[in-house]
Motif scaffolding. Structure first.
Motif, PDB file in Angstrom:
ATOM      1  N   ASN A 142       0.991  -1.183   0.071  1.00 49.19           N
ATOM      2  CA  ASN A 142       0.208  -0.088   0.223  1.00 49.19           C
ATOM      3  C   ASN A 142       0.540   1.226   0.203  1.00 49.19           C
ATOM      4  OD1 ASN A 142      -2.759  -1.328   0.091  1.00 49.19           O
ATOM      5  ND2 ASN A 142      -1.572  -2.407   2.011  1.00 49.19           N
ATOM      6  N   HIS A 143       0.303   2.529  -0.068  1.00 47.43           N
ATOM      7  CA  HIS A 143       1.271   3.752  -0.304  1.00 47.43           C
ATOM      8  C   HIS A 143       0.321   4.832  -0.240  1.00 47.43           C
ATOM      9  CE1 HIS A 143       3.357   0.771  -3.549  1.00 47.43           C
ATOM     10  NE2 HIS A 143       2.076   0.251  -3.833  1.00 47.43           N
ATOM     11  N   ALA A 144       1.247   5.798   0.865  1.00 43.50           N
ATOM     12  CA  ALA A 144       1.371   6.956   1.838  1.00 43.50           C
ATOM     13  C   ALA A 144       2.009   8.070   0.831  1.00 43.50           C
ATOM     14  CB  ALA A 144       0.425   7.003   2.336  1.00 43.50           C
ATOM     15  N   GLU A 145       1.777   8.997   0.631  1.00 44.12           N
ATOM     16  CA  GLU A 145       2.818  10.146  -0.160  1.00 44.12           C
ATOM     17  C   GLU A 145       3.123  10.859   1.268  1.00 44.12           C
ATOM     18  OE1 GLU A 145       4.782  12.935  -2.861  1.00 44.12           O
ATOM     19  OE2 GLU A 145       3.694  10.856  -2.702  1.00 44.12           O
ATOM     20  N   THR A 146       2.798  10.754   2.645  1.00 41.10           N
ATOM     21  CA  THR A 146       3.209  11.502   3.747  1.00 41.10           C
ATOM     22  C   THR A 146       4.110  10.203   4.233  1.00 41.10           C
ATOM     23  OG1 THR A 146       1.533  13.802   3.415  1.00 41.10           O
ATOM     24  CG2 THR A 146       3.407  12.905   5.569  1.00 41.10           C
ATOM     25  N   ALA A 147       3.481   9.635   5.169  1.00 44.59           N
ATOM     26  CA  ALA A 147       3.628   8.557   5.447  1.00 44.59           C
ATOM     27  C   ALA A 147       3.329   7.540   6.108  1.00 44.59           C
ATOM     28  CB  ALA A 147       4.361   8.838   7.018  1.00 44.59           C
ATOM     29  N   GLY A 148       3.942   5.971   6.375  1.00 50.10           N
ATOM     30  CA  GLY A 148       3.132   4.694   7.126  1.00 50.10           C
ATOM     31  C   GLY A 148       2.305   4.286   5.225  1.00 50.10           C
ATOM     32  N   ASP A 149       2.867   4.491   4.914  1.00 54.15           N
ATOM     33  CA  ASP A 149       2.237   2.947   3.817  1.00 54.15           C
ATOM     34  C   ASP A 149       1.601   2.434   3.805  1.00 54.15           C
ATOM     35  OD1 ASP A 149       3.462   4.122   1.519  1.00 54.15           O
ATOM     36  OD2 ASP A 149       5.497   2.730   1.326  1.00 54.15           O
ATOM     37  N   ASP A 150       1.486   1.429   4.822  1.00 52.56           N
ATOM     38  CA  ASP A 150       0.916  -0.166   5.016  1.00 52.56           C
ATOM     39  C   ASP A 150       0.105   0.580   6.828  1.00 52.56           C
ATOM     40  OD1 ASP A 150       1.138  -1.736   2.677  1.00 52.56           O
ATOM     41  OD2 ASP A 150       3.565  -1.700   3.458  1.00 52.56           O
ATOM     42  N   ILE A 151       0.871   1.019   7.651  1.00 54.22           N
ATOM     43  CA  ILE A 151       0.162   0.801   9.120  1.00 54.22           C
ATOM     44  C   ILE A 151       0.429   3.001   9.280  1.00 54.22           C
ATOM     45  CG2 ILE A 151      -0.097   0.617  11.029  1.00 54.22           C
ATOM     46  CD1 ILE A 151       0.739  -2.087  10.343  1.00 54.22           C
ATOM     47  N   TYR A 152      -0.574   3.096   9.760  1.00 56.29           N
ATOM     48  CA  TYR A 152       0.107   4.376  10.093  1.00 56.29           C
ATOM     49  C   TYR A 152      -1.134   4.763  11.861  1.00 56.29           C
ATOM     50  CZ  TYR A 152       0.080   9.408  10.834  1.00 56.29           C
ATOM     51  OH  TYR A 152       0.720  10.812  11.204  1.00 56.29           O
ATOM     52  N   ASN A 153      -0.947   4.794  12.794  1.00 55.32           N
ATOM     53  CA  ASN A 153      -2.129   5.552  13.801  1.00 55.32           C
ATOM     54  C   ASN A 153      -1.248   7.133  13.753  1.00 55.32           C
ATOM     55  OD1 ASN A 153      -1.869   2.832  15.359  1.00 55.32           O
ATOM     56  ND2 ASN A 153      -0.061   3.231  17.108  1.00 55.32           N
ATOM     57  N   ASP A 210      11.579  -6.920  -4.068  1.00 51.32           N
ATOM     58  CA  ASP A 210      12.532  -7.426  -3.608  1.00 51.32           C
ATOM     59  C   ASP A 210      10.991  -8.525  -2.339  1.00 51.32           C
ATOM     60  OD1 ASP A 210      15.022  -7.271  -4.929  1.00 51.32           O
ATOM     61  OD2 ASP A 210      15.117  -5.546  -2.952  1.00 51.32           O
ATOM     62  N   ALA A 211      11.818  -9.797  -1.916  1.00 58.22           N
ATOM     63  CA  ALA A 211      11.316  -9.884  -0.578  1.00 58.22           C
ATOM     64  C   ALA A 211      10.795  -9.209   0.461  1.00 58.22           C
ATOM     65  CB  ALA A 211      11.704 -11.141  -0.349  1.00 58.22           C
ATOM     66  N   ILE A 212       9.229  -9.535   0.570  1.00 54.60           N
ATOM     67  CA  ILE A 212       9.516  -8.435   2.117  1.00 54.60           C
ATOM     68  C   ILE A 212       9.807  -9.189   3.497  1.00 54.60           C
ATOM     69  CG2 ILE A 212       6.942  -7.947   3.605  1.00 54.60           C
ATOM     70  CD1 ILE A 212       6.468  -6.828   0.976  1.00 54.60           C
ATOM     71  N   THR A 213      10.928  -8.925   4.217  1.00 48.07           N
ATOM     72  CA  THR A 213      11.640  -9.919   5.216  1.00 48.07           C
ATOM     73  C   THR A 213      10.751  -8.932   7.027  1.00 48.07           C
ATOM     74  OG1 THR A 213      12.681  -8.051   5.314  1.00 48.07           O
ATOM     75  CG2 THR A 213      13.635  -9.941   4.317  1.00 48.07           C
ATOM     76  N   GLY A 214      10.449  -7.806   7.236  1.00 47.06           N
ATOM     77  CA  GLY A 214       9.763  -7.711   7.875  1.00 47.06           C
ATOM     78  C   GLY A 214       9.261  -6.355   7.982  1.00 47.06           C
ATOM     79  N   TRP A 215       8.879  -6.075   9.528  1.00 45.30           N
ATOM     80  CA  TRP A 215       7.853  -4.365   9.356  1.00 45.30           C
ATOM     81  C   TRP A 215       9.095  -3.373   9.625  1.00 45.30           C
ATOM     82  CZ3 TRP A 215       3.724  -3.659   8.018  1.00 45.30           C
ATOM     83  CH2 TRP A 215       2.453  -4.845   7.929  1.00 45.30           C
ATOM     84  N   TYR A 216       9.237  -2.061   8.949  1.00 51.98           N
ATOM     85  CA  TYR A 216      10.331  -0.650   9.098  1.00 51.98           C
ATOM     86  C   TYR A 216       9.519   0.531   9.251  1.00 51.98           C
ATOM     87  CZ  TYR A 216      13.654  -4.505   7.770  1.00 51.98           C
ATOM     88  OH  TYR A 216      14.060  -5.899   7.572  1.00 51.98           O
ATOM     89  N   ASP A 217      10.461   1.400  10.745  1.00 54.02           N
ATOM     90  CA  ASP A 217       9.931   2.238  10.284  1.00 54.02           C
ATOM     91  C   ASP A 217       9.552   3.419   8.542  1.00 54.02           C
ATOM     92  OD1 ASP A 217       9.618   4.877  11.833  1.00 54.02           O
ATOM     93  OD2 ASP A 217      11.593   5.548  10.897  1.00 54.02           O
ATOM     94  N   ASP A 218       8.222   3.310   8.776  1.00 53.74           N
ATOM     95  CA  ASP A 218       8.565   4.700   7.005  1.00 53.74           C
ATOM     96  C   ASP A 218       7.473   6.070   7.949  1.00 53.74           C
ATOM     97  OD1 ASP A 218       7.936   4.964   4.943  1.00 53.74           O
ATOM     98  OD2 ASP A 218       5.704   4.587   4.340  1.00 53.74           O
ATOM     99  N   SER A 219       7.666   6.989   8.941  1.00 59.31           N
ATOM    100  CA  SER A 219       7.400   7.630   9.044  1.00 59.31           C
ATOM    101  C   SER A 219       7.916   8.994   8.579  1.00 59.31           C
ATOM    102  CB  SER A 219       8.246   7.964  10.601  1.00 59.31           C
ATOM    103  OG  SER A 219       8.060   6.910  11.482  1.00 59.31           O
ATOM    104  N   GLU A 220       6.999  10.481   8.690  1.00 60.88           N
ATOM    105  CA  GLU A 220       7.377  11.770   7.842  1.00 60.88           C
ATOM    106  C   GLU A 220       8.700  11.753   8.574  1.00 60.88           C
ATOM    107  OE1 GLU A 220       5.840  16.077   6.916  1.00 60.88           O
ATOM    108  OE2 GLU A 220       4.525  14.167   8.335  1.00 60.88           O
TER     109      GLU A 220
END
Length: 985
Positions: free
Chosen positions: A428-439, A468-478
């Motif tokens: 999934n995608h988001a321009e500012t932050a949190g492509d997949d999960i955003y609190n 590439d293969a997905i291996t985990g959850w990574y920080d995607d903050s603004e």
């Protein structure tokens, strides 16, 4: 003509018989009208099926059904009746009807503005028509009940609304007091195509309520400039059972906050110019199929929404696909699809999300499937309350983009969300932050599992087309977005989310995450080729359960270590003056630089106690340069004494784990095994590579840990026909060392190598340290060595003789397969830095006086399918080799190996005459005395009258010669056959 006449007569008789069998009721002239009742309800309504109807006998047609009696056929001008009274128009009948009366249609009818009564109109299959009339309903202080049944009803409006400035909404059915509508077995069609202003289909105004009920009916409401169905009374009921409702191209399908129950029915709200619905409380149950698609604004917008054992789609809407203000419940094998919605509406009431959940405690149970993909808004927008997805639910949230919000492409959470391991949430995608999960808020909380096996990134352009293969959850903050593909190492950001317990992690407060990958260090067993057999092998070979068994025939693995490009370039820059960087030439002729990582990298199992976890160090595979195909090859050696060697599993094409290289060739002369690292008690996925990156700012040693990605390698095994001791002999430096005790002639083949010769593993630059260099002197695969195989040796012989171009009187041959191997490492195939000298023992019946010829079939190794062998032999490069015969054997120099064919000529043994002439008798008998008076023998003339020519006195002589000639021809044939057999041998 007589036969035709008989057939016609038979047909006529059959027709007459069929006519005589028709039921008498078919010829009745009239059917009695239903008797009236005191209540005005037709007696036929209350009567059940007649008694004493015989049941159908198995195998026979069922007894004819009894159809409910219809009113008597009308006379001219009679359209409807109540009891025994008939009316010329339906309007007249409605005017005359008392509350609760049933009006029976006698024919198709029209109606105008007279339906505002508690009545039942039974159409008995007729059609009720209305055009350009609008209907008002409601009587203050009471509830109206209008029932239509057993009819087709068409209500069309094709003109402008009469009072466009009227201060209340108008409708084709306008209700301003409590009114119930019931439709049973009705096909109701309403079309507002002609109205261009302020016209609904059904509109309950002023808080009026009632129950709108459909049973076994179909309702289609199309082309109204206002809503198909709008209700201002929140306690009103819309009930469907075994019915179909279609709202197509109206402003809205359902508007208002009322209660709709859809049971075992089909509901389509499509092409609305506004919302598909707006605040209705829906219960969709019992295998209903509901579609809210292609509406300009929201699709299925609800107060509360329950989807129970039903299928719902909300696709292609301009706003949100499914929008609830309150609780959402999806259960009992429900299937919900929300795709391609624009999610364009953003306000204090409506935040853009494909699935918008307003408040309350919502659930998706473990039996249900929810698919949310390709929407231009967050996949799920949790505005408040909680959403619990049970473990086992098939929830897919992919390829959604938070276009308006720019935050939380997969989930934008302002409440509490719990997701199990069965959820697929990535790309999934988001321009500012949190492509997949955003609190979104400080109080927001989300629980999620580790990323799933087989997840891969979708190659989006802004991430350098990464797949590439997905291996985990990574920080995607603004400001610190995930970035594993930077132009420079300083821009690298791959901060992985930790804190998982039992596979789950809970994050509370503002957070932004992406399912992605780090810059993993790839570890891969290097491809290697061996011959079957060997005396020593790899002690780290693991069986199917992972236990170490070791092997005397599988080789010691080497490993490639591949760094991500950005890390590789960063390390070369740091260590450019270390002397550990080598320039190499790639297969395409370009040059590259490779860093020997053995002093800069180790591997460890993360534990709370850094001294307790298992650790491995890198060592070059051999004492030489250890380069293969422009890459270094390493050994992974345990650091701690009690550690076992790295476990390696060898798996064949059928996924059977092998601990030996033995196989029987069937379709091919080689076998391939997949080589993989087996973790055993170690979670391979948790092992990290510790990389030395020089000094930190305080001149301390600076190490960084990176995830490890394990990839498989390929082991190729070439077949060997004989036992190890029979076909593999150790190399010598002097032929005398290979001679038998007290003998001059070699009994086994031998290879003599010069001092200073280096042997490499396969075609690499890796020296074979401590190798037991040996000569493989094997038979060619034929039917004599492997059951079911063609006579490849004879084919090789014929090609060799053709290549030599020499005439042989009695050619003999030996065909052998030769190569160099390391017997101490599972018969690994070796190549030599210098040519070697090979000795071939003398075949029986030959010695140094025999003229020998040798042909080498270059490049014809055993990596081929059986079906290709004959063609490969014919196409191989065939080179005559100079040989020398001495007291020890036949010798030649070789710098490459594969099949060789030795040819020589054997003496021809004369073939004995099978029928020799007898030796003359030295003392012949004396000739007898002639008879002095011979008696003439009478001659009997032949029975044939054929003329005779020649001298008849020599007939016996000619017969004898002919018999002797026949024996001679037969003898010649035997000699040719034997000659052919000798050639074949």
């Amino acid at each position: 003509m007589k036969k035709a006449g008989k057939r016609i007569a038979a047909w006529l008789a059959a027709l007459a018989l069929c006519a005589g069998m028709l039921p008498a009721v078919a010829f009745a002239e009239d059917t009695p009208a239903p008797a009236s009742t005191a209540s005005g309800v037709s007696a036929s309504e209350n009567e059940g099926a007649p008694e004493n109807v015989p049941a159908a006998t198995p195998g026979e047609a069922p007894a004819p059904a009894v159809v409910q009696s219809a009113p008597a056929a009308p006379r001219a001008g009679e359209v409807a009746q109540i009891g025994d009274v008939k009316y010329a128009t339906l309007d007249e009948a409605i005017e005359a009807a008392a509350d609760g009366a049933t009006i029976d249609l006698l024919a198709d009818a029209t109606v105008t503005k007279t339906l505002n009564k508690t009545i039942t109109i039974d159409g008995h299959g007729h059609t009720l028509t209305s055009k350009d009339d609008r209907y008002g309903f409601g009587v203050k202080g009471k509830t109206i009940h209008l029932t239509l049944k057993n009819m087709t009803a068409k209500f069309d409006y094709t003109i402008e609304v009469e009072n466009p400035d009227y201060d209340s909404d108008l409708a084709l059915f306008y209700i301003n007091a409590n009114t119930d509508f019931t439709f049973e077995n009705v096909q109701l069609y309403m079309d507002g195509s002609g109205a261009s202003n302020r016209l609904h289909g059904f509109y309950y105004d002023g808080g009026s309520v009632g129950t709108f009920s459909l049973k076994d009916s179909r309702v289609e409401i199309r082309n109204f400039p206002e809503d198909a169905f709008e209700w201002s009374g929140s306690s009103a009921q819309f009930v469907m059972e075994d019915s179909t409702f279609i709202a197509d191209h109206n402003r809205s399908g359902f508007a208002g906050t009322f209660n709709a129950t859809i049971t075992h029915s089909n509901l389509d709200v499509i092409n609305s110019t506004g919302n598909g619905s707006n605040g209705t409380n829906f219960v969709i149950e019992d295998q209903s199929v509901v579609n809210f698609n292609d509406n300009v604004s929201h699709g299925l917008s609800a107060g509360t929404l329950t989807i129970d054992n039903s299928t719902v789609t909300a696709n292609g809407n301009g706003g949100n696909g499914v929008h609830t203000n309150n609780t959402l419940t999806i259960r009992n094998n429900a299937n919900v699809t929300i795709e391609g919605n624009g999610c364009t509406l953003s306000s204090q009431w409506s935040l853009p999300g494909a699935l918008h959940i307003g408040s309350g405690d919502s659930t998706i149970d473990k039996t249900s499937t929810v698919t949310i993909r390709n929407n231009d808004g967050s996949g799920i927008l949790q505005k408040a309350g909680s959403l619990t997805v049970e473990d086992g639910a098939k929830l897919t949230i992919q390829n959604n983009t938070a276009t308006k919000l720019g935050l939380g492409g997969g989930i934008n959470n302002r409440g509490t969300v719990t997701l199990p391991a069965s959820v697929e949430l990535y790309n999934n995608h988001a321009e500012t932050a949190g492509d997949d999960i955003y609190n979104e808020t400080d109080t927001a909380s989300i629980t999620f599992s580790k990323t799933g096996e087989g997840w891969k990134l979708d190659g989006d352009v802004d991430k350098l087309s990464c797949s590439d293969a997905i291996t985990g959850w990574y920080d995607d903050s603004e400001g610190t977005r995930w970035n594993a593909h930077p132009d420079a190492y300083a821009s690298l950001h791959v901060q992985e989310q930790t804190g998982f317990a039992n596979g789950l992690c809970t994050v509370t407060g503002k957070a932004a995450l992406k399912a992605a990958h780090s810059i993993a260090v790839k570890v891969q067993p290097a491809d290697i080729t061996i011959y079957m057999g060997g005396t020593e092998g790899y002690e780290g070979t693991a069986n199917g359960s992972g236990a170490l068994e070791g092997s005397n025939s599988l080789p010691q693995p080497g490993f490639y270590i591949t760094l991500p490009k950005v890390l590789d370039e960063h390390m070369k820059e740091i260590w450019k003056d270390s002397g550990d960087i080598t320039q190499v030439t790639n297969p395409d002729g370009t040059t590259a630089y490779v860093l020997d990582l053995s002093g800069y990298m180790s591997f460890k199992e993360p534990t709370d106690d850094p001294d307790a976890g298992k650790q491995w160090k890198l060592e070059l595979y051999s004492s030489g340069p250890s380069l293969a195909y422009s890459k270094y090859i390493y050994r992974l050696e345990p650091v701690l004494e009690e550690q076992d060697p790295v476990r390696l599993q060898f798996t064949d094409a059928a996924d059977n784990v092998q601990v030996s290289d033995a196989f029987t060739p069937s379709a091919a002369l080689y076998q391939e095994y997949e080589m993989t690292i087996y973790g055993g008690a170690v979670d391979v996925g948790s092992v990290v590579a510790s990389v030395y990156l020089g000094k930190d700012g305080n001149n301390g040693i600076h190490w960084e840990d990176f995830p490890v990605q394990v990839a498989p390698g390929t082991l190729t095994i070439r077949y060997v026909t004989g036992r190890q001791g029979d076909v593999v002999t150790p190399a010598v430096t002097d032929v005398a060392d290979a001679l038998p005790a007290g003998g001059e002639k070699l009994e086994d083949a031998a290879v003599v190598v010069e001092d200073g010769t280096t042997f490499y593993i396969n075609e690499s630059q890796i020296p074979a340290d401590n190798a037991a260099v040996s000569l493989l002197f094997d038979n060619v695969v034929t039917s004599n060595t492997v059951e079911g195989h063609p006579d490849y040796a004879a084919t090789l012989r014929d090609e060799a003789i053709k290549t030599l171009g020499t005439s042989f009187a009695n050619p003999q041959y030996e065909a052998k397969y030769l190569d160099l191997v390391d017997a101490n490492n599972g018969n690994v195939w070796l190549t030599a830095s210098k040519p070697v000298k090979v000795y071939w023992p003398y075949p029986d019946g030959t010695d140094e006086t025999t003229q020998f010829y040798l042909v080498h079939f270059e490049g014809l190794d055993r990596e081929m399918d059986n079906a290709d062998v004959a063609g490969e032999i014919a196409q191989a490069v065939k080179t005559p080799v100079e040989v020398t015969a001495d007291a020890h054997g036949i010798s030649f120099t070789a710098d490459g190996f594969s099949p060789f064919v030795l040819v020589w000529d054997a003496p021809v043994t004369p073939t004995p005459d099978p029928d020799p002439e007898p030796t003359p008798d030295p003392t012949p008998d004396p000739e007898p005395e002639p008879d002095p008076t011979p008696t003439p023998t009478p001659v009997t003339p032949p029975a044939s009258t054929t003329p005779q020519t020649g001298d008849a006195s020599h007939a016996a002589l000619w017969a004898g010669l002919l018999a002797l000639g026949a024996v001679g021809v037969a003898g010649t044939g035997i000699a040719m056959s034997r000659s052919k057999r000798r050639k074949a041998r």
